[in-house]
Scaffold this motif. Structure first.
Motif, PDB file in Angstrom:
ATOM      1  N   ILE A 155       0.843  -1.214   0.000  1.00  0.00           N
ATOM      2  CA  ILE A 155       0.000   0.000   0.000  1.00  0.00           C
ATOM      3  C   ILE A 155       0.869   1.252   0.000  1.00  0.00           C
ATOM      4  CG2 ILE A 155      -1.645   1.328   1.370  1.00  0.00           C
ATOM      5  CD1 ILE A 155      -2.823  -1.343   2.311  1.00  0.00           C
ATOM      6  N   ILE A 156       1.913   1.256   0.838  1.00  0.00           N
ATOM      7  CA  ILE A 156       2.811   2.419   0.895  1.00  0.00           C
ATOM      8  C   ILE A 156       3.503   2.634  -0.444  1.00  0.00           C
ATOM      9  CG2 ILE A 156       4.931   3.306   1.961  1.00  0.00           C
ATOM     10  CD1 ILE A 156       4.036   1.862   4.539  1.00  0.00           C
ATOM     11  N   ALA A 157       3.946   1.539  -1.071  1.00  0.00           N
ATOM     12  CA  ALA A 157       4.604   1.650  -2.372  1.00  0.00           C
ATOM     13  C   ALA A 157       3.646   2.212  -3.422  1.00  0.00           C
ATOM     14  CB  ALA A 157       5.133   0.287  -2.809  1.00  0.00           C
ATOM     15  N   PHE A 158       2.377   1.794  -3.366  1.00  0.00           N
ATOM     16  CA  PHE A 158       1.401   2.301  -4.329  1.00  0.00           C
ATOM     17  C   PHE A 158       1.143   3.791  -4.113  1.00  0.00           C
ATOM     18  CE2 PHE A 158      -3.018   3.076  -5.704  1.00  0.00           C
ATOM     19  CZ  PHE A 158      -2.882   2.741  -7.036  1.00  0.00           C
TER      20      PHE A 158
ATOM     21  N   GLY B 176       4.673   9.937  -7.163  1.00  0.00           N
ATOM     22  CA  GLY B 176       5.590  10.098  -8.290  1.00  0.00           C
ATOM     23  C   GLY B 176       4.867  10.530  -9.553  1.00  0.00           C
ATOM     24  N   CYS B 177       3.672   9.940  -9.772  1.00  0.00           N
ATOM     25  CA  CYS B 177       2.871  10.350 -10.931  1.00  0.00           C
ATOM     26  C   CYS B 177       2.492  11.824 -10.842  1.00  0.00           C
ATOM     27  CB  CYS B 177       1.613   9.490 -11.029  1.00  0.00           C
ATOM     28  SG  CYS B 177       1.921   7.789 -11.522  1.00  0.00           S
TER      29      CYS B 177
ATOM     30  N   VAL C 278      13.917  18.414 -13.649  1.00  0.00           N
ATOM     31  CA  VAL C 278      14.523  17.517 -12.673  1.00  0.00           C
ATOM     32  C   VAL C 278      13.460  16.843 -11.819  1.00  0.00           C
ATOM     33  CG1 VAL C 278      16.048  17.384 -10.671  1.00  0.00           C
ATOM     34  CG2 VAL C 278      16.649  18.849 -12.600  1.00  0.00           C
ATOM     35  N   LEU C 279      12.474  17.632 -11.393  1.00  0.00           N
ATOM     36  CA  LEU C 279      11.397  17.073 -10.572  1.00  0.00           C
ATOM     37  C   LEU C 279      10.574  16.053 -11.350  1.00  0.00           C
ATOM     38  CD1 LEU C 279      10.136  20.240  -8.650  1.00  0.00           C
ATOM     39  CD2 LEU C 279      11.587  18.397  -7.795  1.00  0.00           C
ATOM     40  N   ARG C 280      10.363  16.326 -12.631  1.00  0.00           N
ATOM     41  CA  ARG C 280       9.582  15.395 -13.447  1.00  0.00           C
ATOM     42  C   ARG C 280      10.334  14.079 -13.661  1.00  0.00           C
ATOM     43  NH1 ARG C 280       7.044  17.882 -18.694  1.00  0.00           N
ATOM     44  NH2 ARG C 280       5.792  15.990 -18.411  1.00  0.00           N
ATOM     45  N   LYS C 281      11.655  14.167 -13.822  1.00  0.00           N
ATOM     46  CA  LYS C 281      12.461  12.946 -13.961  1.00  0.00           C
ATOM     47  C   LYS C 281      12.438  12.132 -12.666  1.00  0.00           C
ATOM     48  CE  LYS C 281      15.727  14.366 -17.544  1.00  0.00           C
ATOM     49  NZ  LYS C 281      17.169  14.615 -17.872  1.00  0.00           N
ATOM     50  N   ILE C 282      12.559  12.843 -11.546  1.00  0.00           N
ATOM     51  CA  ILE C 282      12.495  12.144 -10.251  1.00  0.00           C
ATOM     52  C   ILE C 282      11.154  11.446 -10.097  1.00  0.00           C
ATOM     53  CG2 ILE C 282      12.421  12.467  -7.751  1.00  0.00           C
ATOM     54  CD1 ILE C 282      14.443  14.716  -8.089  1.00  0.00           C
TER      55      ILE C 282
ATOM     56  N   LEU D 121       9.963   2.698 -10.049  1.00  0.00           N
ATOM     57  CA  LEU D 121      10.507   1.892  -8.964  1.00  0.00           C
ATOM     58  C   LEU D 121       9.427   1.480  -7.972  1.00  0.00           C
ATOM     59  CD1 LEU D 121      12.898   0.688  -7.407  1.00  0.00           C
ATOM     60  CD2 LEU D 121      13.208   2.930  -6.327  1.00  0.00           C
ATOM     61  N   CYS D 122       8.562   2.419  -7.627  1.00  0.00           N
ATOM     62  CA  CYS D 122       7.525   2.131  -6.625  1.00  0.00           C
ATOM     63  C   CYS D 122       6.495   1.134  -7.135  1.00  0.00           C
ATOM     64  CB  CYS D 122       6.834   3.428  -6.203  1.00  0.00           C
ATOM     65  SG  CYS D 122       7.868   4.489  -5.172  1.00  0.00           S
ATOM     66  N   VAL D 123       6.150   1.226  -8.412  1.00  0.00           N
ATOM     67  CA  VAL D 123       5.162   0.273  -8.927  1.00  0.00           C
ATOM     68  C   VAL D 123       5.766  -1.130  -8.994  1.00  0.00           C
ATOM     69  CG1 VAL D 123       5.611   0.471 -11.422  1.00  0.00           C
ATOM     70  CG2 VAL D 123       3.294   0.026 -10.603  1.00  0.00           C
ATOM     71  N   LEU D 124       7.069  -1.229  -9.292  1.00  0.00           N
ATOM     72  CA  LEU D 124       7.732  -2.533  -9.267  1.00  0.00           C
ATOM     73  C   LEU D 124       7.762  -3.095  -7.849  1.00  0.00           C
ATOM     74  CD1 LEU D 124      10.728  -1.939 -11.721  1.00  0.00           C
ATOM     75  CD2 LEU D 124       8.666  -3.295 -12.137  1.00  0.00           C
ATOM     76  N   LEU D 125       8.096  -2.235  -6.884  1.00  0.00           N
ATOM     77  CA  LEU D 125       8.109  -2.666  -5.491  1.00  0.00           C
ATOM     78  C   LEU D 125       6.713  -3.084  -5.036  1.00  0.00           C
ATOM     79  CD1 LEU D 125      10.477  -0.042  -3.832  1.00  0.00           C
ATOM     80  CD2 LEU D 125      10.932  -2.466  -4.214  1.00  0.00           C
TER      81      LEU D 125
END
Length: 253
Positions: A138-141, A147-148, A158-162, A169-173
């Motif tokens: 849930i936290i990763a989602f 991030g979206c 820079v912020l958009r790349k981050i 990364l979070c959706v994979l996690l």
């Protein structure tokens, strides 16, 4: 009038829940006190009442395992330590005590080790409980959603790349955490492992007393139950041997 009735019901429910909580705690306190006084059977009785009335949890199974171990009832100790680890696989004390109890058993069977990747995956799975893996998912989602938001609404490149890379990364996690949460849930729901409770039992080739005698196993041994038929269970040992034994001699973990 309706509002008063709803409030009255809520208060009654709260009072009933509070009374149950106090009653449960009283039994737990009694069990702990009796354990400290070396009255282990009374300890077991108190904890079994809590299990019957309020359901299972890892710490309760751990305490039961300790009480049975003190009484030298090693099969029951093994059963409860295994149940503790089922709910809390990261409990190092339960794992250590389980090994001590298993050392008291007759059968010493060399298990067939799975491939290394399966061992690693299972080790990661058992780091946390099902609920903890679920909360991490849930936290990763939520981090993925953040991030979206950073990607779509960020004003700087820079912020958009981050936001973009952190979202990936979070959706994979999230998928990984969900996978392990599901794996732990399946372990709890399937319950296809059992502990032998009969001091000595002959395993046969078929579910009948007329079946060919294959080998003998003893109390405390952990087996996998593959199927059941007319009061008989088809079991598989950790070394791959398979046979039938009476179901009454087993207790599911």
């Amino acid at each position: 009038m309706k509002k008063l009735s709803v409030i009255f019901l809520i208060v009654c429910a709260f009072l009933g829940l509070t009374q149950k909580t106090y009653a449960q705690q009283d039994l737990l306190d009694l069990g702990a006190a009796q354990y400290d006084s070396a009255h282990y059977q009374t300890t077991i009785d108190s904890y079994e009442q809590v299990l019957a009335a309020y359901g299972a949890n890892a710490s309760l199974y751990y305490n039961l395992g300790g009480a049975y171990y003190k009484m030298k009832n090693y099969p029951k100790a093994i059963l409860n330590y295994e149940r503790c680890l089922l709910f809390d696989p990261s409990n190092a004390d339960a794992a250590a005590n389980l090994e001590l109890a298993q050392m008291q058993c007759v059968d010493k069977i060399e298990a067939i080790e799975p491939i290394i990747f399966v061992i690693w995956s299972n080790a990661v799975r058992d780091l946390l409980s099902c609920d903890t893996w679920g909360w991490l998912a849930i936290i990763a989602f939520l981090c993925f959603l953040a991030g979206c938001g950073l990607y779509f609404f960020g004003r700087k490149t820079v912020l958009r790349k981050i936001g973009f890379y952190s979202g990936i990364l979070c959706v994979l996690l999230c998928f990984v955490f969900n996978f392990y949460a599901g794996a732990q849930r399946d372990r709890i729901q399937q319950r296809d492992y059992a502990i032998v409770m009969t001091p000595s039992v002959i395993v046969r080739s078929s579910p009948a007393e007329s079946g060919t005698q294959l080998f003998t196993i003893h109390e405390g041994l952990k087996v996998r139950v593959r199927s059941t038929l007319s009061g008989w269970s088809e079991i598989e040992l950790s070394d791959g041997n398979v046979g039938w034994m009476p179901s009454e001699g087993l207790e599911i973990i």
